[in-house]
Every structure is written in C-alpha cells, then in structure tokens.
Motif scaffolding. Structure first.
Motif, PDB file in Angstrom:
ATOM      1  N   GLU A   1      47.499  42.096  41.134  1.00 39.88           N
ATOM      2  CA  GLU A   1      47.871  42.275  42.369  1.00 39.88           C
ATOM      3  C   GLU A   1      46.769  41.333  43.120  1.00 39.88           C
ATOM      4  OE1 GLU A   1      48.214  46.179  43.392  1.00 39.88           O
ATOM      5  OE2 GLU A   1      49.726  46.761  42.097  1.00 39.88           O
ATOM      6  N   LEU A   2      46.197  40.293  42.621  1.00 40.52           N
ATOM      7  CA  LEU A   2      45.221  39.640  43.288  1.00 40.52           C
ATOM      8  C   LEU A   2      45.798  38.937  44.453  1.00 40.52           C
ATOM      9  CD1 LEU A   2      43.915  37.935  40.100  1.00 40.52           C
ATOM     10  CD2 LEU A   2      42.706  39.394  41.599  1.00 40.52           C
ATOM     11  N   ILE A   3      44.832  39.206  45.411  1.00 39.78           N
ATOM     12  CA  ILE A   3      45.153  38.426  47.053  1.00 39.78           C
ATOM     13  C   ILE A   3      44.211  37.434  47.126  1.00 39.78           C
ATOM     14  CG2 ILE A   3      46.066  40.477  48.055  1.00 39.78           C
ATOM     15  CD1 ILE A   3      43.148  41.112  49.336  1.00 39.78           C
ATOM     16  N   ARG A   4      43.202  37.168  46.097  1.00 39.30           N
ATOM     17  CA  ARG A   4      42.305  36.095  46.019  1.00 39.30           C
ATOM     18  C   ARG A   4      41.560  35.965  44.778  1.00 39.30           C
ATOM     19  NH1 ARG A   4      39.509  39.945  49.195  1.00 39.30           N
ATOM     20  NH2 ARG A   4      37.590  40.581  48.200  1.00 39.30           N
ATOM     21  N   LEU A   5      41.258  34.693  44.455  1.00 34.49           N
ATOM     22  CA  LEU A   5      40.428  34.358  43.155  1.00 34.49           C
ATOM     23  C   LEU A   5      39.192  34.385  43.796  1.00 34.49           C
ATOM     24  CD1 LEU A   5      42.488  31.437  41.724  1.00 34.49           C
ATOM     25  CD2 LEU A   5      42.360  33.970  41.116  1.00 34.49           C
ATOM     26  N   PRO A   6      38.067  34.444  42.588  1.00 37.95           N
ATOM     27  CA  PRO A   6      36.580  34.708  43.177  1.00 37.95           C
ATOM     28  C   PRO A   6      36.148  33.361  44.072  1.00 37.95           C
ATOM     29  CG  PRO A   6      36.855  35.102  40.679  1.00 37.95           C
ATOM     30  CD  PRO A   6      38.370  34.651  41.224  1.00 37.95           C
TER      31      PRO A   6
ATOM     32  N   LEU B   1      48.733  35.425  45.432  1.00 33.50           N
ATOM     33  CA  LEU B   1      47.756  34.627  46.084  1.00 33.50           C
ATOM     34  C   LEU B   1      48.352  33.714  47.216  1.00 33.50           C
ATOM     35  CD1 LEU B   1      46.060  33.329  42.790  1.00 33.50           C
ATOM     36  CD2 LEU B   1      45.101  35.093  44.140  1.00 33.50           C
ATOM     37  N   PRO B   2      47.865  33.675  48.434  1.00 33.47           N
ATOM     38  CA  PRO B   2      48.362  32.853  49.442  1.00 33.47           C
ATOM     39  C   PRO B   2      47.811  31.531  49.442  1.00 33.47           C
ATOM     40  CG  PRO B   2      46.374  34.410  50.258  1.00 33.47           C
ATOM     41  CD  PRO B   2      46.777  34.755  48.895  1.00 33.47           C
ATOM     42  N   PHE B   3      46.738  31.494  48.984  1.00 29.87           N
ATOM     43  CA  PHE B   3      45.933  29.955  48.875  1.00 29.87           C
ATOM     44  C   PHE B   3      44.764  30.217  47.888  1.00 29.87           C
ATOM     45  CE2 PHE B   3      44.434  32.315  52.832  1.00 29.87           C
ATOM     46  CZ  PHE B   3      43.404  32.760  52.277  1.00 29.87           C
ATOM     47  N   LEU B   4      44.176  29.082  47.409  1.00 26.31           N
ATOM     48  CA  LEU B   4      42.914  28.862  46.369  1.00 26.31           C
ATOM     49  C   LEU B   4      41.676  28.863  47.189  1.00 26.31           C
ATOM     50  CD1 LEU B   4      44.559  26.535  43.795  1.00 26.31           C
ATOM     51  CD2 LEU B   4      44.616  29.248  43.682  1.00 26.31           C
ATOM     52  N   PRO B   5      40.622  29.367  46.600  1.00 22.95           N
ATOM     53  CA  PRO B   5      39.233  29.215  47.177  1.00 22.95           C
ATOM     54  C   PRO B   5      38.947  27.788  47.403  1.00 22.95           C
ATOM     55  CG  PRO B   5      38.870  30.252  45.038  1.00 22.95           C
ATOM     56  CD  PRO B   5      40.538  30.093  45.587  1.00 22.95           C
ATOM     57  N   SER B   6      38.081  27.096  48.019  1.00 21.53           N
ATOM     58  CA  SER B   6      37.652  26.048  48.278  1.00 21.53           C
ATOM     59  C   SER B   6      36.818  25.357  47.021  1.00 21.53           C
ATOM     60  CB  SER B   6      36.597  25.585  49.587  1.00 21.53           C
ATOM     61  OG  SER B   6      35.918  24.536  49.595  1.00 21.53           O
ATOM     62  N   ASP B   7      36.042  26.459  46.353  1.00 24.10           N
ATOM     63  CA  ASP B   7      35.419  26.154  44.968  1.00 24.10           C
ATOM     64  C   ASP B   7      36.247  25.677  43.823  1.00 24.10           C
ATOM     65  OD1 ASP B   7      32.470  26.064  44.993  1.00 24.10           O
ATOM     66  OD2 ASP B   7      32.605  27.563  43.439  1.00 24.10           O
TER      67      ASP B   7
ATOM     68  N   ILE C   1      44.664  45.019  39.573  1.00 25.75           N
ATOM     69  CA  ILE C   1      43.445  44.512  40.126  1.00 25.75           C
ATOM     70  C   ILE C   1      43.601  43.403  41.171  1.00 25.75           C
ATOM     71  CG2 ILE C   1      41.637  43.117  39.743  1.00 25.75           C
ATOM     72  CD1 ILE C   1      41.630  43.728  36.606  1.00 25.75           C
ATOM     73  N   LYS C   2      43.283  43.865  42.529  1.00 23.27           N
ATOM     74  CA  LYS C   2      43.403  43.392  43.958  1.00 23.27           C
ATOM     75  C   LYS C   2      42.523  42.313  43.997  1.00 23.27           C
ATOM     76  CE  LYS C   2      45.902  46.987  45.978  1.00 23.27           C
ATOM     77  NZ  LYS C   2      46.042  47.946  47.039  1.00 23.27           N
ATOM     78  N   ALA C   3      41.263  42.307  43.543  1.00 19.91           N
ATOM     79  CA  ALA C   3      40.229  41.463  43.768  1.00 19.91           C
ATOM     80  C   ALA C   3      39.096  41.620  42.621  1.00 19.91           C
ATOM     81  CB  ALA C   3      39.861  41.591  45.248  1.00 19.91           C
ATOM     82  N   LEU C   4      38.468  40.456  42.510  1.00 20.70           N
ATOM     83  CA  LEU C   4      37.291  40.476  41.441  1.00 20.70           C
ATOM     84  C   LEU C   4      35.859  40.307  42.381  1.00 20.70           C
ATOM     85  CD1 LEU C   4      38.913  38.087  38.913  1.00 20.70           C
ATOM     86  CD2 LEU C   4      38.441  40.542  38.628  1.00 20.70           C
ATOM     87  N   PRO C   5      34.818  40.964  41.850  1.00 18.12           N
ATOM     88  CA  PRO C   5      33.730  41.059  42.735  1.00 18.12           C
ATOM     89  C   PRO C   5      33.104  39.678  42.723  1.00 18.12           C
ATOM     90  CG  PRO C   5      33.177  41.970  40.453  1.00 18.12           C
ATOM     91  CD  PRO C   5      34.747  41.571  40.504  1.00 18.12           C
TER      92      PRO C   5
END
Length: 360
Positions: free
Chosen positions: A201-206, A225-231, A179-183
C-alpha cells in the motif's frame, strides 16, 4: 584439549545412542548419534576422566576403527519446511544452517530459535502471518537474502536498516504485505541488489532511494504511488517494474509553492551546512535538526533547500534509469511523474523558460 574444557554432558538419550558434549573452547556442542549405547557410555566415561585430569594411559579407551565416509554426517546447511505439520516444535534448528525456508507454516512471528542461526545466508519466511519483524534479525551478520513475501507486515523498522544488514543484505522481498511507507533509514541498506515491493500500500518510495547504488532490480507494481521521488533519477537499474500505480498527470505549470521570502535564519543555516558540506551530528545539533538535514531537497541547480522551496512534477522516461522497463500501464507507457524542487523563483523561472521553449 579435553582437560577442564568440558562445560556440560547431555546424556538423557544415551540409551538411544545419543549424547552431546559441550566444550568451553571452542564454544561448540559435539553431538553424538547412532552410537552403540554401551560403547557410547564407555566413551563418555573416558571423556569425564580426561576432563578431570586423569592420565591418558589410565583411560579406558579401546582401539579406534576409522569411520567410513558414509558413516560421518555432514553438517546440515539447508532446510526447507513447507507445512505447519513439519515445523519443529521441540528440536532446535541445526546451528550449521545457511539456508532456511519455513513457508506456509502460519507463523505469526519469527521464531527466536531462527535468530540464533548465525551462519544463515538465506532466510525464506514467505507465505506466513508475520506482522512485525524483531530488531534481532539484524544480528544475523551473514544474511544476504530475506524473503518475507505474502505476510501481514505493516512496516519495516529503521532499527533493521541501522543493523549489520547494511553490509550483507543483497536480496529483500517485501511483496504482498500491507506496508504504506518505508523509513528514512531504509536507504542505508547500501548492498541491496534486488528489491521487491509489489502488492503493498506504498504511497511513496524512500526519499533517498538514489543512495542504493548497487540496486539493479526494483519492482513496486500495484501500489498507490502518485509520483516518484526526485532521487529516483540517480538509480542505474537492469530491470524496473512499476505497473499498476495510480500515477498523477504531471503539470509543471501548476507548482506547489512553499517558498518563504525572505528565507528564515534556520533555512539559510541549513542550506549553508549542506552546500558547504559542513560536518554535523547529534553531538553538535539537536536530533530533530539532524533528521531535517538528512531529508533536505536538492534544487535543479544543485543547491540544497530544507522547508522553503517550489515543487512540481515532470514526466520522466523510465528508460533513463533502467535497461528493461515493464509497461507502467495498459496503454504501453514507460513514463512516470517525478518530483522536482527549486530553491528560488529564479531557478523555477529558468526551468519554466526551457520547458515552454521545448513544448513551444
């Protein structure tokens, strides 16, 4: 009630002491097994006559002997299958199942018979070859635990996130997939307590992961993951594992500027809609605008911004969101980069002043 209530008799194996009587109300199948063949035939004959309205006094019934507790089979609630050889190909799964495990069975897709088990609370399909999830998993209204560890999944559909799983699913294991991304809709699974995303293969979290306010255990080790989302700041976890991700070195002094001055009419309207909590929906706005509003960014000042903003990454100590943190790297670090947004040059300037003073 028997009269006019029998939908069908299944008597193919009556000579083996087996038969099934399907009732209309309640809509259940009465499965009879291990019976004496002659006694079973007599019983089925009596049920047929009763269904046709024959007076009870005329039915060929013998005196009943109370069954021993040891003779009564309890409904089966748990089944564990750990090899392809033991996987049932001709028999249905018991409808009473609450826990089903079918691992190491080389399944390429989820068996439609499994999707009929409405009492399932725990479904373990780990160590198979499943590539896609059917939307009908969302019809399992009691499902609390779903284990899909070590499969070939490349996505997790938004339809599942919009299903009844929103109210029931507490444990989800998607580790060791592709999985590269979640919806965007993923964060509607508000009852999640334990989420495993390791070895994908996640490049970002939700984007709106902070909405998972019941989440206590999160692992997303060995992804991209290069970084974490603001949330991410909104989470309140007991255990967090982000080991082995290629986190970028944050540099607040090198912003990504996507600020358009003056703001477009669309940006102004979007900000006003969110900041003033004006109700909206597809019955009022085009669907693509609703989707944009759902992923609006939040500035450090608390105001919203849509597509006009300044973005930077800063360092966050993961202990701010989790009681126990697995080291991020082999150097003993517990810090990771997290995105920050600013709705204006003024907000970014104020942040920069504070940052330079604290790092004087």
């Amino acid at each position: 009630q028997v009269q006019d209530n029998v939908e069908r008799f299944f008597t193919r194996f009556v000579e083996e002491g087996k038969a099934t009587v399907r009732l209309r109300e309640p809509p259940v199948d009465l499965c009879l097994s291990k019976a004496n063949a002659n006694s079973l035939k007599a019983f089925l004959s009596a049920v047929r006559l009763a269904n046709q309205g024959t007076d009870i006094g005329a039915l060929p019934l013998s005196a009943l002997v109370p069954a021993k507790t040891s003779d009564v089979e309890k409904p089966k609630t748990k089944m564990i299958i750990t090899s392809r050889r033991d996987y049932p190909l001709t028999k249905n799964f018991p409808y009473s199942l609450e826990h089903l495990q079918t691992s190491y069975c080389k399944l390429a897709r989820i068996d439609t018979r499994v999707l009929c088990l409405k009492k399932l609370r725990k479904l373990d399909l780990s160590h198979n070859h499943i590539k896609q999830l059917p939307a009908t998993i969302g019809d399992l209204t009691c499902l609390q635990e779903l284990n899909l560890h070590d499969n070939h999944l490349e996505s997790f559909s938004g339809a599942l996130c919009n299903s009844t799983l929103q109210k029931s699913l507490q444990f989800l294991d998607l580790s060791q997939n592709k999985i590269k991304a979640l919806p965007i809709q993923f964060c509607q699974l508000r009852e999640l307590v334990n989420l495993k995303l390791d070895d994908n293969e996640l490049i970002r979290l939700p984007f709106k992961i902070g909405q998972l306010d019941h989440l206590r255990f999160l692992s997303a080790a060995r992804n991209k993951l290069p970084f974490l989302p603001s949330d991410f700041r909104k989470l309140c976890l007991e255990n967090l594992d982000l080991f082995g991700n290629p986190f970028e070195q944050p540099n607040p002094l090198v912003p990504s500027i996507q600020l358009k001055i003056p703001l477009t009419l669309l940006e102004c309207a979007a900000r006003a809609t969110i900041n003033h909590r004006i109700p909206y929906g597809c019955h009022l706005l085009p669907a693509h605008l609703c989707e944009d509003l759902e992923v609006a960014k939040t500035c450090q000042c608390g105001s919203a911004c849509l597509s006009s903003f300044i973005q930077i990454t800063v360092t966050m100590n993961l202990h701010h969101v989790a009681h126990t943190v697995v080291l991020v790297d082999n150097m003993g670090g517990t810090e990771a980069p997290i995105i920050c947004y600013f709705c204006s040059l003024d907000c970014y300037s104020q942040f920069l002043d504070r940052y330079l003073q604290s790092n004087g």
